[in-house]
Design an enzyme around this catalytic site. Structure first.
Site, PDB file in Angstrom:
ATOM      1  N   GLY A   1       0.845  -1.135  -0.011  1.00  0.00           N
ATOM      2  CA  GLY A   1      -0.060  -0.025  -0.027  1.00  0.00           C
ATOM      3  C   GLY A   1       0.859   1.228   0.084  1.00  0.00           C
ATOM      4  O   GLY A   1       1.167   1.877  -1.053  1.00  0.00           O
ATOM      5  N   ARG A   2       1.543   1.615   1.187  1.00  0.00           N
ATOM      6  CA  ARG A   2       2.283   2.685   1.379  1.00  0.00           C
ATOM      7  C   ARG A   2       3.410   2.831   0.380  1.00  0.00           C
ATOM      8  O   ARG A   2       3.776   3.966  -0.210  1.00  0.00           O
ATOM      9  CB  ARG A   2       3.016   2.615   2.732  1.00  0.00           C
TER      10      ARG A   2
ATOM     11  N   ARG B   1      -1.756  11.322  10.570  1.00  0.00           N
ATOM     12  CA  ARG B   1      -0.490  10.318  11.044  1.00  0.00           C
ATOM     13  C   ARG B   1       0.476  10.802  12.173  1.00  0.00           C
ATOM     14  O   ARG B   1       0.831  10.010  12.974  1.00  0.00           O
ATOM     15  CB  ARG B   1       0.312  10.113   9.771  1.00  0.00           C
TER      16      ARG B   1
ATOM     17  N   CYS C   1      -8.959  21.724  17.900  1.00  0.00           N
ATOM     18  CA  CYS C   1      -9.002  22.107  19.393  1.00  0.00           C
ATOM     19  C   CYS C   1      -8.601  20.428  19.881  1.00  0.00           C
ATOM     20  O   CYS C   1      -9.239  19.993  20.540  1.00  0.00           O
ATOM     21  CB  CYS C   1     -10.310  22.336  19.974  1.00  0.00           C
TER      22      CYS C   1
ATOM     23  N   TYR D   1      -2.229   6.578   3.766  1.00  0.00           N
ATOM     24  CA  TYR D   1      -3.084   7.161   4.905  1.00  0.00           C
ATOM     25  C   TYR D   1      -2.977   8.557   5.244  1.00  0.00           C
ATOM     26  O   TYR D   1      -2.926   8.921   6.294  1.00  0.00           O
ATOM     27  CB  TYR D   1      -2.317   6.172   6.099  1.00  0.00           C
TER      28      TYR D   1
END
Ligand code: PLP
Length: 418
Positions: free
Chosen positions: A279-280, A316, A346, A375
């Protein structure tokens, strides 16, 4: 990140200045390089030439339709983790017959949908799931193709949130018990044994853990082949190959293949196809998040650079303590200062960098958060009622808006007032 370089003083994606895209589409903005994404897929594909193989892109990393389409066009299969992802594959023109379905919690509805679409394989993560899958398929008059996701107990040496192949993990079935589960599968009426699968974790920057895990798996693969010689077709080594975020030196496609191919040839000789689920590796360094500096805030102890991107756009750093390079979109020599780069949300966890020495920037200028292709948008949310960013896909000098920025109307769509 070769496709993201300064040219004539401006940070570009391929041949397009990021500033131009930020002005045209607003910020925060995800920008992807199609050449990088397709290039990574093709590099891996080429590195495994000579071995019957199929690359199933783990689309949870980035499931934007345009990205899926680019990969489907060059022949990619997909590793899906939900019925929603299978729907995306279909919408993007991908082939269900090249999909493997991972997930520890597949629902009846998802299983039925995947069976109707004719996916390649269900990666089964528990005995309860195997039984359920068999019942659902049998009632539909089918046999579900299955692989058991085997946990080889190898430490991939990565962040504990993304390590999955160790003993205490919720994923997969322990290698000691796997054969028993395969035997059970031979007795079930609604399944047929299609493969053996493993996945040991994510952002793995060495080849050692793969070599170790594959060595542990091969004897099992042989035994499963003896159990199901007619139907067994694949050995899936999972995903997880890492990328460079900062100073890591992950293997290239060539180096990865060189390390595992000699071992995999054994399985290949036995007529098995090698599957992998990166994936990455495919998308991570193919995308950036372009943001605008809203304010610079100096307190007695710290200097904050407040940008219009936030943890809802890219979670991430907050979730995995991960490091992303941050680069000014406009090049030039400047003094440096130690700053925290933070978003407007916040939460104290809403930061992109802490105590980082960066070139001094001013309100109004653009910053690129690098290595945000994986991601990133896929994990974006509407937290703080912020619309999710727009996305642009670049190829050479051409670019295209591939997702509109969410509007205020989008934010309340589907809600009902009692
Ligand atoms: C997440 C996941 C992948 C992809 O991981 P990457 O680190 O993005 O390559 C592959 N297979 C399975 C089963 C996964 O859960």
């Amino acid at each position: 990140m070769n496709e993201f370089q300064y040219r004539l003083g401006e940070l570009c994606c391929e041949d397009v200045p990021l500033r131009k895209l930020a002005v045209e589409f607003g910020t925060p903005l995800y920008v992807y390089s199609e050449s990088h994404i397709v290039g990574q897929y093709q590099a891996l594909d080429k590195a495994f030439r000579g071995l019957d193989h199929m690359i199933c892109y783990a689309m949870k990393a980035n499931s934007t339709l345009a990205v899926l389409r680019s990969l489907a066009r060059v022949g990619a299969g997909f590793d899906i983790v939900s019925g929603g992802e299978l729907y995306r594959v279909k919408q993007a023109g991908g082939d269900a017959a090249k999909c493997v379905f991972s997930s520890v919690g597949k629902t009846r509805e998802e299983i039925e949908y995947a069976l109707r679409e004719g996916i390649y394989c269900f990666n089964v993560e528990s005995e309860a799931e195997l039984q359920f899958l068999s019942d659902v398929a049998y009632r539909m008059g089918r046999r579900a193709p299955v692989a058991v996701r085997v946990n080889p107990h190898v430490d991939p040496d990565t962040h504990h949130y993304i390590s999955t192949g160790k003993e205490e993990s919720k994923f997969g079935i322990s290698i000691e018990r796997a054969l028993k589960v395969y035997r059970e599968a031979t007795r079930l009426r609604g399944v047929e044994i299609r493969g053996v699968q493993m996945h040991i974790g994510s952002q793995i920057t060495k080849t050692g853990p793969y070599v170790l895990a594959i060595k542990k798996m091969l004897p099992l693969v042989e035994k499963v082949q003896t159990l199901a010689p007619q139907t067994l077709r694949s050995f899936d080594i999972g995903g997880g190959v890492g990328i460079r975020y900062k100073d890591q030196t992950p293997p290239t496609a060539q180096q990865f293949a060189a390390a595992v191919k000699p071992l995999l040839k054994q399985a290949s000789k036995r007529g098995l196809r090698i599957l992998m689920e990166p994936g990455r590796f495919i998308v991570g360094n193919g995308g950036v998040l372009v943001t605008r500096v809203l304010y610079v805030k100096q307190t007695p102890v710290k200097r904050f650079v407040i940008i219009d991107g936030a943890m809802n756009d890219l979670i991430r750093p907050a979730l995995y303590e991960s490091y992303h390079e941050i680069q000014p979109v406009k090049a030039g020599k400047r003094t440096k200062a130690k700053v925290d780069v933070v978003g407007p949300v916040c939460e104290s966890g809403d930061f992109f960098a802490q105590g980082r020495t960066l070139p001094v920037v001013e309100a109004g200028e653009y910053l690129a958060v690098m290595s945000a292709g994986a991601y990133g948008f896929a994990m974006a949310s509407n937290y703080n009622s912020r619309g999710r960013p727009a996305e642009v896909l670049v190829k050479g000098r051409k670019y295209q808006l591939v997702r509109r920025r969410e509007t205020r109307q989008d934010l309340v769509r589907g809600e009902l007032l009692p």
